[in-house]
Design a protein around this motif. Structure first.
Motif, PDB file in Angstrom:
ATOM      1  N   UNK A  26    -145.735 102.879 -78.019  1.00  0.00           N
ATOM      2  CA  UNK A  26    -144.906 102.099 -77.103  1.00  0.00           C
ATOM      3  C   UNK A  26    -145.498 100.700 -77.016  1.00  0.00           C
ATOM      4  N   UNK A  27    -144.755  99.742 -77.594  1.00  0.00           N
ATOM      5  CA  UNK A  27    -145.177  98.342 -77.600  1.00  0.00           C
ATOM      6  C   UNK A  27    -144.245  97.538 -76.715  1.00  0.00           C
ATOM      7  N   UNK A  28    -144.759  96.450 -76.193  1.00  0.00           N
ATOM      8  CA  UNK A  28    -143.945  95.608 -75.329  1.00  0.00           C
ATOM      9  C   UNK A  28    -144.478  94.184 -75.359  1.00  0.00           C
ATOM     10  N   UNK A  29    -143.571  93.229 -75.201  1.00  0.00           N
ATOM     11  CA  UNK A  29    -143.961  91.835 -74.992  1.00  0.00           C
ATOM     12  C   UNK A  29    -144.219  91.689 -73.500  1.00  0.00           C
ATOM     13  N   UNK A  47    -152.250  89.401 -69.004  1.00  0.00           N
ATOM     14  CA  UNK A  47    -152.954  89.861 -67.812  1.00  0.00           C
ATOM     15  C   UNK A  47    -152.214  90.911 -67.018  1.00  0.00           C
ATOM     16  N   UNK A  48    -151.048  91.387 -67.515  1.00  0.00           N
ATOM     17  CA  UNK A  48    -150.273  92.363 -66.743  1.00  0.00           C
ATOM     18  C   UNK A  48    -150.268  93.754 -67.367  1.00  0.00           C
ATOM     19  N   UNK A  49    -151.254  94.065 -68.174  1.00  0.00           N
ATOM     20  CA  UNK A  49    -151.307  95.396 -68.792  1.00  0.00           C
ATOM     21  C   UNK A  49    -151.233  96.509 -67.766  1.00  0.00           C
ATOM     22  N   UNK A  50    -151.887  96.315 -66.619  1.00  0.00           N
ATOM     23  CA  UNK A  50    -151.941  97.373 -65.607  1.00  0.00           C
ATOM     24  C   UNK A  50    -150.648  97.502 -64.821  1.00  0.00           C
ATOM     25  N   UNK A  51    -149.660  96.668 -65.104  1.00  0.00           N
ATOM     26  CA  UNK A  51    -148.383  96.743 -64.394  1.00  0.00           C
ATOM     27  C   UNK A  51    -147.384  97.681 -65.096  1.00  0.00           C
TER      28      UNK A  51
END
Length: 430
Positions: free
Chosen positions: A327-330, A334-338
């Protein structure tokens, strides 16, 4: 002093503060061209005249006709009275066409895509559909097929129908104009660049020759745009379509590629020709600098509380499940934990008790996994909220239990039901 220092620390923290995008255009949107994720929007659902951005749909239908073998780049046509009259009118951008002369599809397409020529656009529409009126029907049908949320096509060029005199397309009103929202324009550009990437080979041409004359692209952001226009050039820009009428103002659908990422932007009703490119530059800078593509969950991921599904009528009582792709996303830096992951099991694969029913194949799809964003700014996805899901599959096969074991199980269930019913009846006596 403590207050000022604390405020300063907030503004310089790179993980939680991001450059604002101050776009002066009436409407704007910024989209990741691979995933369809919306990175920014401003009044993106306002329905406005798109002017020559309309030609993106004409380009799509011409490329589709080529792809389907109905015409080819070398197919020739001659110019009818209607597009010739448009070409001869000095009020419209044009390359100047000659009647009783053969023009190839490629010649006409280049003039349309590079120089935004209106007469060659009409000539292509007539070649594909017979008349511009029939072509307009195709435009609206294709828009519906693509799922564009806000649109109305009344001609192939983006001119107002009032510009066309008595030649306005059959089935449309003499004072009608094309309409699209920035979101719809972005979706159209998304389909055009993903379905027919060869469109970018033409939209990226800064200058070319047509009938012995040099024509220049109206997209001043192209890296090799000549002369003083180069002040607007932007590294990676290779499309897509400008537009201007008095009613529409200055519009631009742009696309740029850097480091393996492509962005699509739309600005509508910008103040000047220059400002539409300056605002697009702001959007591209924001998208490329503040966002990055990351793998958030690897292929083969298993949720801690949902590693298996129960199985009915099988030799095993359960089967392990996992994702079959990463699962990849743009995401904003700094928002990986969101981001978290969510499973959606296909209910049609389950029986009334929520079990998979044997036999089950190894790698059988049982649902999809999606990312869930818990941050503050969520503009969604052009193609729907769950556009970027991956499959959840079984990790092994489960054979169907033999008839004897199934019979024993059914007998056990039968007596269990009788016992349960008897207990309930006795309880009812007291």
């Amino acid at each position: 002093m403590v207050f000022l220092l604390s405020m300063t620390s907030v503004f310089v923290n790179p993980d939680r503060t991001y450059a604002a995008v101050d776009v002066g255009a009436k409407s704007a949107i910024l989209v990741d061209a691979e995933t369809g994720k919306v990175l920014f929007e401003k009044e993106a659902d306002l329905t406005l005249p798109p002017a020559s951005m309309t030609k993106m749909m004409t380009e799509y239908l011409v490329l589709e006709a080529i792809d389907e073998g109905k015409i080819s780049w070398d197919t020739t046509t001659q110019i009818s009275d209607y597009p010739y009259g448009i070409s001869a009118n000095a009020n419209f951008s044009g390359v100047g066409l000659t009647q009783n002369k053969d023009y190839t599809v490629e010649q006409l397409y280049k003039a349309m895509a590079i120089n935004s020529d209106n007469a060659t656009t009409i000539a292509l529409a007539e070649m594909v559909a017979g008349t511009e009126g029939e072509f307009v029907k195709m435009m609206n049908e294709k828009a519906a097929e693509m799922g564009l949320p806000d649109y109305e096509f009344v001609n192939a060029t983006g001119l107002n129908n009032s510009h066309l005199g008595d030649n306005y397309p059959e089935g449309t009103a003499p004072d009608a104009t094309n309409l699209m929202s920035a979101r719809s324009a972005a979706m159209l550009a998304y389909h055009l660049t993903n379905d027919y990437p060869e469109a970018l080979e033409y939209s990226s041409i800064a200058q070319t020759e047509f009938d012995g004359q040099t024509i220049t692209n109206w997209n001043w952001m192209l890296p090799d745009i000549p002369g003083q226009l180069s002040q607007f050039s932007y590294d990676g820009v290779d499309g897509l379509k400008t537009g201007y009428t008095e009613l529409a103002g200055n519009c631009f659908t742009g696309t740029a590629s850097r480091d393996g990422r492509r962005l699509i932007s739309v600005v509508m009703k910008s103040e000047t020709r220059e400002s539409r490119f300056q605002e697009t530059e702001q959007l591209f800078d924001y998208g490329f600098k503040q966002f990055e593509k990351q793998e958030l969950y690897a292929s083969g991921y298993q949720m801690d509380d949902q590693k298996q599904l129960s199985v009915a009528k099988g030799k095993e009582d359960s089967v392990q499940i996992q994702t079959n792709a990463a699962l990849e996303e743009v995401i904003r830096k700094g928002e990986n934990d969101q981001y978290s992951i969510e499973y959606k099991i296909n209910e049609e694969n389950l029986d009334e008790e929520g079990n998979l029913v044997a036999p089950i194949e190894n790698g059988q799809k049982v649902g999809t996994a999606h990312l869930v964003y818990s941050g503050e700014e969520n503009y969604g996805n052009l193609m729907g909220e769950n556009a970027q899901g991956v499959d959840i599959v079984t990790m092994s096969a489960v054979e169907k239990s033999n008839w004897f074991m199934l019979m024993l199980g059914n007998v056990g269930e039968f007596f269990s039901d009788i016992f349960t019913g008897a207990v309930d009846m006795v309880k009812g006596w007291f």
